[in-house]
Design a protein around this motif. Structure first.
Motif, PDB file in Angstrom:
ATOM      1  N   ARG A  16       5.935 -32.589 -11.583  1.00 54.08           N
ATOM      2  CA  ARG A  16       7.396 -32.531 -11.711  1.00 54.08           C
ATOM      3  C   ARG A  16       8.082 -33.812 -11.260  1.00 54.08           C
ATOM      4  O   ARG A  16       9.081 -34.219 -11.855  1.00 54.08           O
ATOM      5  CB  ARG A  16       7.918 -31.356 -10.878  1.00 54.08           C
ATOM      6  N   PHE A  17       7.544 -34.468 -10.211  1.00 53.48           N
ATOM      7  CA  PHE A  17       8.351 -35.497  -9.564  1.00 53.48           C
ATOM      8  C   PHE A  17       7.755 -36.903  -9.505  1.00 53.48           C
ATOM      9  O   PHE A  17       8.470 -37.849  -9.161  1.00 53.48           O
ATOM     10  CB  PHE A  17       8.686 -35.050  -8.127  1.00 53.48           C
ATOM     11  N   VAL A  18       6.482 -37.081  -9.800  1.00 52.69           N
ATOM     12  CA  VAL A  18       5.898 -38.424  -9.667  1.00 52.69           C
ATOM     13  C   VAL A  18       6.548 -39.415 -10.627  1.00 52.69           C
ATOM     14  O   VAL A  18       6.946 -40.522 -10.239  1.00 52.69           O
ATOM     15  CB  VAL A  18       4.360 -38.388  -9.881  1.00 52.69           C
ATOM     16  N   ILE A  19       6.678 -39.049 -11.904  1.00 51.60           N
ATOM     17  CA  ILE A  19       7.271 -39.965 -12.877  1.00 51.60           C
ATOM     18  C   ILE A  19       8.739 -40.229 -12.544  1.00 51.60           C
ATOM     19  O   ILE A  19       9.229 -41.363 -12.663  1.00 51.60           O
ATOM     20  CB  ILE A  19       7.128 -39.418 -14.308  1.00 51.60           C
ATOM     21  N   ALA A  20       9.455 -39.204 -12.095  1.00 51.09           N
ATOM     22  CA  ALA A  20      10.862 -39.398 -11.726  1.00 51.09           C
ATOM     23  C   ALA A  20      10.982 -40.368 -10.550  1.00 51.09           C
ATOM     24  O   ALA A  20      11.847 -41.251 -10.535  1.00 51.09           O
ATOM     25  CB  ALA A  20      11.496 -38.052 -11.379  1.00 51.09           C
ATOM     26  N   THR A  21      10.114 -40.201  -9.550  1.00 47.31           N
ATOM     27  CA  THR A  21      10.128 -41.116  -8.401  1.00 47.31           C
ATOM     28  C   THR A  21       9.793 -42.539  -8.823  1.00 47.31           C
ATOM     29  O   THR A  21      10.474 -43.495  -8.444  1.00 47.31           O
ATOM     30  CB  THR A  21       9.114 -40.650  -7.344  1.00 47.31           C
ATOM     31  N   ALA A  22       8.741 -42.675  -9.626  1.00 46.20           N
ATOM     32  CA  ALA A  22       8.318 -44.001 -10.075  1.00 46.20           C
ATOM     33  C   ALA A  22       9.401 -44.676 -10.906  1.00 46.20           C
ATOM     34  O   ALA A  22       9.698 -45.876 -10.740  1.00 46.20           O
ATOM     35  CB  ALA A  22       7.026 -43.890 -10.870  1.00 46.20           C
ATOM     36  N   ALA A  23      10.016 -43.913 -11.813  1.00 49.04           N
ATOM     37  CA  ALA A  23      11.084 -44.471 -12.646  1.00 49.04           C
ATOM     38  C   ALA A  23      12.267 -44.914 -11.787  1.00 49.04           C
ATOM     39  O   ALA A  23      12.897 -45.951 -12.050  1.00 49.04           O
ATOM     40  CB  ALA A  23      11.532 -43.444 -13.674  1.00 49.04           C
TER      41      ALA A  23
END
Length: 570
Positions: free
Chosen positions: A541-548
Motif C-alpha cells: 500500500r505505501f512503499v511506492i507512495a513513500t518513494a514517490a
C-alpha cells in the motif's frame, strides 16, 4: 444509467496544474540518474484526494467522477513524460558535440512537435492494439487498478496521499537544509575511495528511486558500481590509461567516466536492442485479436489533418533549427512512425518503454544513411525517440479509458494540452538547471547518463572506432558481448528466473553514474525489500507512495533552489 462528467474544466485544469508541478521532477531526475517516473498514479491520487475532500466538506460540491480522474491523469502524465522529447538526452548531447544551444522558444517548439507526432501515431494504432489480447499494457493496468481501488475504498486514497505528502515534505526539508543552511558531509573512509567516487550522498531522491526500481535493479547497480569504480577504475589508474592531474583531490568522476562510459554504453545499447528484437519476435507469434472498426473515433479528416500538421512542424523545425536537409528530415518520419509502433507493442506486452533502444536504433540508422553528420544523427533520431515516448504514454492512458468507457477524442485533447504545458515548463526548468551544458553536464553533480549515451553513440558513428584508444575498443567489445547475452536472457527468461539475472540496462548505467549514486539507489531498494518482508501488506500500500514522495520532494525543491540562486546572481 446517467453519463458521468468527463472533460470538465476542473478535470483539465487539475491535470495541467499537476503536470506542471510534476514535470520538474522528471527533468531533474533525468539529468541526475537518467530515469524518469510515470506520474499517472500520483496525479490520480492527488486529484481524487483534493476534489473528493472538497465534495465531502462542501455538500453542494459535485463528486469527482472516475472519468474526470482519467482526464486528470492523462493530462498530467502527458506533461510529465515530456522528457522523452529529448530534454535529458539528445538535446544536451547536441549542445555538447556542436557547441550550439537552442533558445527557449525554439526548444519549446521542437519538444512539443516531436511529442505531438507521437500522439497522432497512437491515435491510429489505438484500434488494433487495444483489442489485441496479447497486449495487457501493465502500466495502464496498474493505473486502472489503483483507480478502482480508491473509488471502492475512498479512505485508502487519503491514507496513501498522507504518506506521499509526508515523505515529500521530509525530503524537501532535507534538501533545503543541505542547500541553504548546513551542507551534509560527503563522507568517504579514505582519500583513495573518495577519488573513485565511493562517497556518502545524502540524497533522499536516490533512496526513493531505489524503492521504486526494486531489489533486482538496485543490486545490479551495486554490483556494477563495484565492478566499474571499484575494479576497473583503479586498474585504469595503475596502468596509466587514465591520468589524473598532479595533486588532484576529491572524486575524479569527470576523468574516469570518459573511459568507463564506453563499455557501459555498449552494454546498454546491445542489451536493449537484443531484448527489443526478441520481444518483437515473441509478440508476433502470439495470436492477434480482431481490431474493432469503431472505437469512438472522430471523423477521419480531423486526425489526418493533425498528423499532417505534426509532419509539417517536424520537417520545418529540422531544417530551420538544425540545418538538416529536407530529404533527411522527411526520412525521419517513416522511421519515427515505424519505431513508435514497435515501442507501443513492446510496452503493451512488457510494460517496459524501450525509448533508449528506439533512439539508439534511430542513431544507428542515420549513421548508415548520413555518416559523419551530428545534427542528423541526434535530432532526426530524437524525432523517433520523442514520438515513441508520447505514443507509449498515451497508449497506456487509452487502455485505462477503454476499460472505463471513456471518450477517446477527449483523452486526445487532454494529452495535447498536457504536452503543451509540459513543453513550456520542462524547457524552462532545463534552462534554469543547466544554463551552461558544456561546463555542467557529465560531472559529479549532473552525471546525465542518457546524455552520455547519446553523445557516445553519435561520436562513434561520426568519427568511427579508430578515433578511440585500443583499450576502449576492447572494452566496448566485451561490453557489447555481455549486453547481447544479458539482453537475450532478459527477453527469454521466465518470471521465476528473471529475478536472479542482473538487469543489463542497470549494469551499463552503473558505469556512467558515480558510485555514490548507485550505492544510495541500492540502499533504497534494499530498505524497500526488507520492509516488504516484515510488513508485506503495508509495503504493497505505501512503499511506492513513500518513494514517490521522496523523489518529488527533493527534485521540486532542487529546481526551486536553482531558480532562487539564479535570481540572486542576476
Amino acid at each position: 444509467m446517467p453519463i458521468e462528467r468527463e472533460m470538465s474544466m476542473r478535470a483539465l485544469l487539475t491535470g495541467l496544474l499537476l503536470g506542471m508541478l510534476l514535470t520538474p521532477s522528471n527533468v531533474y531526475a533525468g539529468l541526475k540518474i537518467g530515469w524518469s517516473f510515470n506520474m499517472s498514479i500520483i496525479a490520480l491520487l492527488i486529484g481524487f484526494g483534493f476534489w473528493q475532500g472538497m465534495a465531502t466538506r462542501f455538500k453542494r460540491q459535485p463528486s469527482w467522477t472516475m472519468h474526470e480522474s482519467n482526464i486528470n491523469q492523462t493530462a498530467a502524465s502527458a506533461a510529465a513524460s515530456i522528457v522523452s522529447g529529448g530534454l535529458v538526452a539528445p538535446i544536451p548531447a547536441y549542445t555538447l558535440l556542436t557547441g550550439k544551444a537552442l533558445a527557449a522558444g525554439p526548444l519549446i517548439a521542437w519538444v512539443f512537435s516531436v511529442s505531438f507526432l507521437g500522439i497522432w501515431i497512437a491515435w491510429y494504432l489505438r484500434p488494433s492494439l487495444l483489442n489485441d489480447r496479447a497486449l495487457r499494457f501493465p502500466e495502464g493496468m496498474a493505473t486502472l487498478e489503483t483507480m478502482k481501488q480508491i473509488y471502492s475504498h475512498g479512505q485508502e486514497a487519503a491514507k496513501r496521499l498522507s504518506v506521499l505528502f509526508g515523505a515529500a515534505l521530509f525530503s524537501a526539508l532535507v534538501k533545503i537544509v543541505d542547500t541553504f543552511y548546513w551542507t551534509f558531509p560527503r563522507w568517504a573512509p579514505t582519500a583513495q575511495v573518495e577519488r573513485l567516487t565511493f562517497t556518502f550522498d545524502p540524497s533522499l531522491l536516490l533512496v526513493g528511486f531505489g524503492g521504486i526500481i526494486g531489489l533486482r535493479v538496485g543490486l545490479t547497480l551495486l554490483f556494477g558500481a563495484v565492478l566499474a569504480w571499484g575494479g576497473l577504475a583503479p586498474w585504469l589508474l595503475a596502468q596509466g590509461l587514465v591520468e589524473l592531474p598532479p595533486g588532484s583531490t576529491g572524486p575524479q568522476f569527470a576523468l574516469l567516466v570518459e573511459w568507463l562510459l564506453w563499455p557501459g554504453v555498449s552494454l546498454m545499447v546491445c542489451s536493449t536492442l537484443t531484448a527489443l528484437a526478441l520481444r518483437l519476435i515473441q509478440t508476433r507469434k502470439r495470436k492477434q485479436g480482431r481490431a474493432s472498426s469503431v472505437l469512438g473515433q472522430r471523423p477521419a479528416w480531423a486526425p489526418a489533418l493533425c498528423l499532417g500538421l505534426a509532419v509539417l512542424l517536424i520537417v520545418c523545425l529540422q531544417m530551420l533549427l538544425f540545418d538538416i536537409d529536407i530529404v533527411m528530415a522527411l526520412l525521419s518520419l517513416p522511421l519515427a512512425i515505424c519505431l513508435a509502433a514497435v515501442a507501443a507493442r513492446v510496452v503493451g506486452a512488457t510494460g517496459i518503454p524501450p525509448i533508449g533502444a528506439i533512439g539508439q536504433l534511430s542513431q544507428l540508422g542515420f549513421g548508415i544513411v548520413a555518416p559523419g553528420q551530428v545534427p542528423i544523427n541526434l535530432m532526426s533520431a530524437n524525432t523517433a525517440g520523442g514520438a515513441a515516448g508520447q505514443c507509449t504514454d498515451l497508449m497506456n492512458d487509452f487502455k485505462v479509458g477503454h476499460a472505463i468507457g471513456a471518450t477517446p477524442h477527449k483523452q486526445m485533447i487532454a494529452q495535447c494540452l498536457g504536452i503543451l504545458a509540459g513543453s513550456l515548463v520542462g524547457v524552462m526548468v532545463y534552462k534554469i538547471l543547466i544554463p551552461d551544458p558544456q561546463a555542467m553536464l557529465l560531472t559529479q553533480e549532473w552525471p546525465a547518463p542518457a546524455v552520455a549515451t547519446w553523445k557516445a553513440v553519435a561520436q562513434t558513428l561520426t568519427y568511427g572506432l579508430e578515433a578511440l584508444s585500443p583499450s576502449i575498443r576492447w572494452a566496448m567489445l566485451w561490453g557489447g558481448l555481455a549486453g547481447l547475452l544479458l539482453g537475450a536472457l532478459d527477453a527469454i527468461a521466465t518470471e521465476r528466473w528473471l529475478r536472479w539475472l542482473p538487469s543489463a540496462p542497470a549494469l551499463g548505467l552503473a558505469f556512467i553514474l558515480p558510485a555514490s549514486i548507485s550505492l544510495m539507489m541500492a540502499l533504497g531498494a534494499i530498505l524497500a525489500w526488507l520492509f516488504s518482508l516484515r510488513w508485506p501488506a503495508l509495503a504493497e500500500r505505501f512503499v511506492i507512495a513513500t518513494a514517490a514522495g521522496l523523489v518529488a520532494g527533493e527534485s521540486i525543491t532542487g529546481v526551486g533552489a536553482s531558480f532562487w540562486q539564479l535570481l540572486n546572481n542576476l
